[in-house]
Structures are given as structure tokens and as C-alpha cells.
Design an enzyme around this catalytic site. Structure first.
Site, short mmCIF file in Angstrom:
data_model
loop_
_atom_site.label_atom_id
_atom_site.label_comp_id
_atom_site.label_asym_id
_atom_site.label_seq_id
_atom_site.Cartn_x
_atom_site.Cartn_y
_atom_site.Cartn_z
N ASP A 1 0.87 -1.18 0.00
CA ASP A 1 0.00 0.00 0.00
C ASP A 1 0.91 1.23 0.00
O ASP A 1 1.62 1.49 0.97
CB ASP A 1 -0.89 -0.01 1.25
CG ASP A 1 -1.79 1.21 1.34
OD1 ASP A 1 -1.65 2.14 0.52
OD2 ASP A 1 -2.65 1.23 2.25
N TYR B 1 -9.73 14.74 -7.95
CA TYR B 1 -8.80 14.11 -8.90
C TYR B 1 -7.98 15.17 -9.62
O TYR B 1 -6.76 15.03 -9.77
CB TYR B 1 -9.61 13.28 -9.90
CG TYR B 1 -8.78 12.48 -10.88
CD1 TYR B 1 -8.10 11.34 -10.47
CD2 TYR B 1 -8.71 12.85 -12.22
CE1 TYR B 1 -7.35 10.60 -11.37
CE2 TYR B 1 -7.97 12.11 -13.12
CZ TYR B 1 -7.28 10.98 -12.69
OH TYR B 1 -6.55 10.25 -13.59
N LEU C 1 -19.60 15.66 -7.47
CA LEU C 1 -19.67 17.12 -7.48
C LEU C 1 -19.18 17.64 -6.13
O LEU C 1 -19.46 17.04 -5.09
CB LEU C 1 -21.09 17.59 -7.74
CG LEU C 1 -21.67 17.26 -9.13
CD1 LEU C 1 -23.12 17.70 -9.19
CD2 LEU C 1 -20.86 17.91 -10.22
#
Length: 451
Positions: free
Chosen positions: A265, A357, A300
Site C-alpha cells: 500500500d 482528482y 460534485l
């Protein structure tokens, strides 16, 4: 994942019908096959005065050294040009663009399928005289516009020589070779800056990474697996990294590239140290790190919960920053090291529902710009690749209509393949790219968003 429409309109009865109906017909792109010619026909070098020993003549000599059929005039009106290189480094006024650009225009209809148009120029600076800045900035506009006019899978890109870099610099040769080749199939309308004369030519252009050790995160599938495969093809020993949950698929990739896997990870505090230790213990060193691992959690902003924002930032940018700190502190990462990160066109232009992102991927662009000078102290580089729409399992889950629109919103009118991103990563990792540092190159078919 394949683009069924592109396949249908390029062959058989469906191709003939599409042509009669006037439907868009995206071309099948010329992609790299080991041993294939660098270009598909003669290369025309424009600019300067033939035989005067100027930059255009120097570029022509370089291309001749690659055993290409190089011409300095377009007198042969029967030629199907494999590439046109327009050298404009010595232009000092917009008037100087007229002759070479009009000559370029006269041969565009004679380009072979999958041809390449490449400009070679210098950047416009605030310290330049106004006319000089105008002509240099003008080249950018010409290149981006011409790239949108090309057909048949042809692409247009530019090499920009910063500072005192000359056309004979190794990384200029490396950039030219990459942009002329089939490795750059989905790179279009882009300007690649060579900022120093660092770099070295590989002993074998087909295996430029021979003897190097590379780590690729997020390598279990998709773009990461393609990067691992491409680096191994180019001679690197590759450590593939992904989360334990992807362990079975990761092992398959490791077996395919005949190397080792590390289940990890990357958000753990010691991820960088564990990567270094594995590479040194199993392969004797570490030369290249490709930060490919990433996630999306689209919402959103008005509806985005803190954990959704935080998870994307943690994986996509915070982990890279932490790993890079550990790389920079390690004596094992000192032999002309390379860091290549995956950004995104969403980080350049933004995208609805992707503020988290886009923040992370814009962060990657800023990170490599600032990390590059730190690595330059040991002969290294940090660069990023910003993919546009790439045919992956992730994009296959986009609703059909949205997916079709996204595919066509670029000059090549199709999605790219994972290998297109991988080829650009491999170029940045190569010794010939040593003079390209802190930059981000879009692999998007000249997507109609962003810079």
C-alpha cells in the site's frame, strides 16, 4: 478494451459504407514494432539555407546518421513523405516564417499514413525583443494548428530548445527520434522542451534501458501493466508494485516481464523505503520509479464527503511526495535516476465532478516541476505524462454515449491505448531524455481541452 467503431470504419463493407456516408473515419495509428523503420518514407527538412551549415543542415545530418532518406527541398512531387521536420530556431521575425511554413503546406497532402510533422524552435522569453518573442511564440500556434489539420494518423509535435541548448544536444536527438517514431502514436499537438545538454545516447536504441532497474506502482493491470511490459521490452529489470488485494494479477504481470512483485500500500509511511530495499536486495539497485498508482472518487464538490476527497489526495499525490522524499534521501538512487509520474489532462483543464482528482493530478504537474532540479544535482530527472482518454477497464465503465464523445474529442478522433502512455514513460526513463526535466507531456491525441 477496443474501439469497435474505429475498427469497423477502417475495413471491409462497413468501411466502404462509412466512406459513402461521409462518417468520421479515425485512422488506425502507426505504433511501435521492434525492428520496424523509424519513419515510413523520406524525411523533408525545411528551414534555413541549404548548405550553409545552419541548424537545419545540422538536423539533416543527424537524420542521415540514422540511415534515413533525407531531403532538403520538396522538389520531388511524387514523394510520400514519412516526416517533415521544420527547423525554425534561427528565425528572428514573423516574416521569417513565410517560406518554410508555406513549403510545409505544399507537402501536407503528400504525407504517408502515420507521418510525422516536427517543428524545432526556441521558447519566447520576456527578455526577448518583441519581434523575436513574436516569431518564437508564433511557432507554437502554427504547430498546434497544423496538428489539427493532419489526417491519416499523422501527428504534429515540436521540440523546443531552451537556454544554450543546441540542435546537436543528445536530448534534442532523443526527442526528435521519439516524436518521429511510432512510439509517439498518440502524442499530438505537443511541445517538448529540452532544457539542458544532459543525457546520453543508448548503445542500442531498441533496448535503451538495458541494465537499469525500474519500479512501477499500480502495475497489476491497465496502464501500469503496459508500462511494466514496455520497460521490460526496452531492457529494464522491473519491480511491479500494487496493493495486496491485487496480488494474484500482480504476480501474473511479474511473471510476464520475468521480474519480481512487491505487494504494498503506497500510502503507508515507509512505502518508499520498502520499495528501495526490495529493488536493492533483489536487483542490486534502483534507477527508475514510475508513479502510476491512482484512484478516482468522482463527486460534485457540493456533494463530496471529506473521506472521498482525502482518499484521492492520499493515493494520487501525497504518497508520491512521501516516496520521493525517501528516494532523494537514499544513496541507492543516485545513478542518473528517473522519476516519471502519471498526471492527467483533468489536472490541466479540470473536469466536472473531479475536483479532488484534478487537484491531485495538477499537483503532480507542480511536483515534477519542483522535483526536477533536485534530481538534476545527481544527473537525474523528474517528468510527468498526462494521458487523455485511454481505453482501459476504467473508461469502459463510462456510459456509452459519454464514452463515444470522449473518444472523438481529439485530433485523432479516437481513444489511446495503454501502450501509448507506456511508450512516453519509457522515453522519459531513457538516457537520451536526460536533458528534459520538470516537464509534463500530454498523451491525448491533441485532446480539445487544456493547453
Amino acid at each position: 478494451m477496443t474501439d469497435t467503431y474505429t475498427s469497423l470504419v477502417n475495413g471491409g463493407l462497413t468501411g466502404s459504407l462509412a466512406k459513402k456516408l461521409g462518417l468520421p473515419r479515425p485512422s488506425v495509428l502507426r505504433r511501435h514494432t521492434p525492428g520496424a523503420p523509424l519513419v515510413t518514407g523520406p524525411v523533408l527538412v525545411l528551414g534555413g539555407a541549404v548548405g550553409t551549415g545552419d541548424d537545419a543542415d545540422a538536423v539533416a545530418r543527424t537524420l542521415l546518421g540514422w540511415d534515413l532518406d533525407v531531403r532538403r527541398t520538396a522538389a520531388d512531387d511524387t514523394a510520400r513523405w514519412g516526416a517533415v521536420v521544420v527547423v525554425l530556431t534561427e528565425a528572428t521575425h514573423p516574416d521569417d516564417l513565410s517560406d518554410p511554413v508555406r513549403e510545409l503546406g505544399s507537402v501536407l497532402r503528400s504525407l504517408a499514413p502515420g507521418a510525422r510533422v516536427v517543428t524545432v524552435s526556441r521558447p519566447a522569453l520576456a527578455t526577448d525583443a518583441p519581434a523575436l518573442a513574436a516569431v518564437r511564440q508564433g511557432v507554437d500556434g502554427i504547430l498546434r494548428s497544423v496538428a489539427k489539420e493532419l489526417r491519416g494518423g499523422a501527428t504534429g509535435n515540436g521540440v523546443v530548445l531552451a537556454g544554450d541548448v543546441t540542435v546537436d544536444a543528445t536530448s534534442v536527438h532523443g526527442a526528435l527520434r521519439f516524436l518521429l517514431s511510432a512510439r509517439s502514436a498518440f502524442v499530438d499537438g505537443q511541445l517538448l522542451t529540452v532544457s539542458s545538454d544532459a543525457g546520453s545516447a543508448p548503445a542500442d536504441w531498441e533496448r535503451p534501458l538495458a541494465g537499469r532497474v525500474a519500479v512501477v506502482t499500480g502495475a497489476a493491470r491497465g496502464i501500469g501493466a503496459a508500462i511494466a511490459t514496455t520497460l521490460a521490452r526496452d531492457g529494464a529489470r522491473v519491480v511491479v508494485v500494487d496493493v495486496p488485494a491485487a496480488g494474484e494479477q500482480l504476480a501474473k504481470v511479474a511473471n510476464a516481464v520475468k521480474s519480481t512483485a512487491l505487494q504494498l500500500d503506497i500510502t503507508t509511511p515507509d512505502a518508499g523505503t520498502r520499495i528501495i530495499d526490495h529493488a536493492v536486495r533483489r536487483h542490486g539497485g534502483l534507477d527508475i520509479v514510475v508513479h502510476n498508482a491512482g484512484i478516482t472518487r468522482d463527486k460534485l464538490l457540493a456533494n463530496m464527503k471529506p473521506e472521498v476527497w482525502d482518499s484521492v489526495i492520499a493515493v494520487n499525490i501525497a504518497s508520491q511526495l512521501r516516496i520521493n522524499e525517501q528516494l532523494l534521501a537514499s544513496d541507492a538512487f543516485r545513478d542518473a535516476p528517473r522519476i516519471v509520474s502519471l498526471a492527467s489532462t483533468s489536472g490541466i483543464a479540470g473536469n466536472r465532478g473531479q475536483s479532488n482528482y484534478a487537484a491531485s493530478k495538477a499537483g503532480v504537474v507542480g511536483m515534477v516541476r519542483a522535483t526536477g532540479p533536485l534530481l538534476a544535482e545527481v544527473g537525474g530527472t523528474a517528468n510527468a505524462v498526462a494521458p487523455g482518454f485511454i481505453e482501459t477497464d476504467m473508461t469502459s465503465r463510462i456510459p456509452f454515449a459519454t464514452r463515444e464523445v470522449a473518444r472523438r474529442l481529439n485530433s485523432l478522433q479516437q481513444g489511446g491505448q495503454p501502450v501509448d502512455v507506456a511508450e512516453t514513460v519509457a522515453f522519459f526513463a531513457s538516457p537520451a531524455a536526460g536533458g528534459i526535466n520538470g516537464t509534463t507531456l500530454r498523451v491525448c491525441g491533441q485532446n480539445l481541452v487544456g493547453a
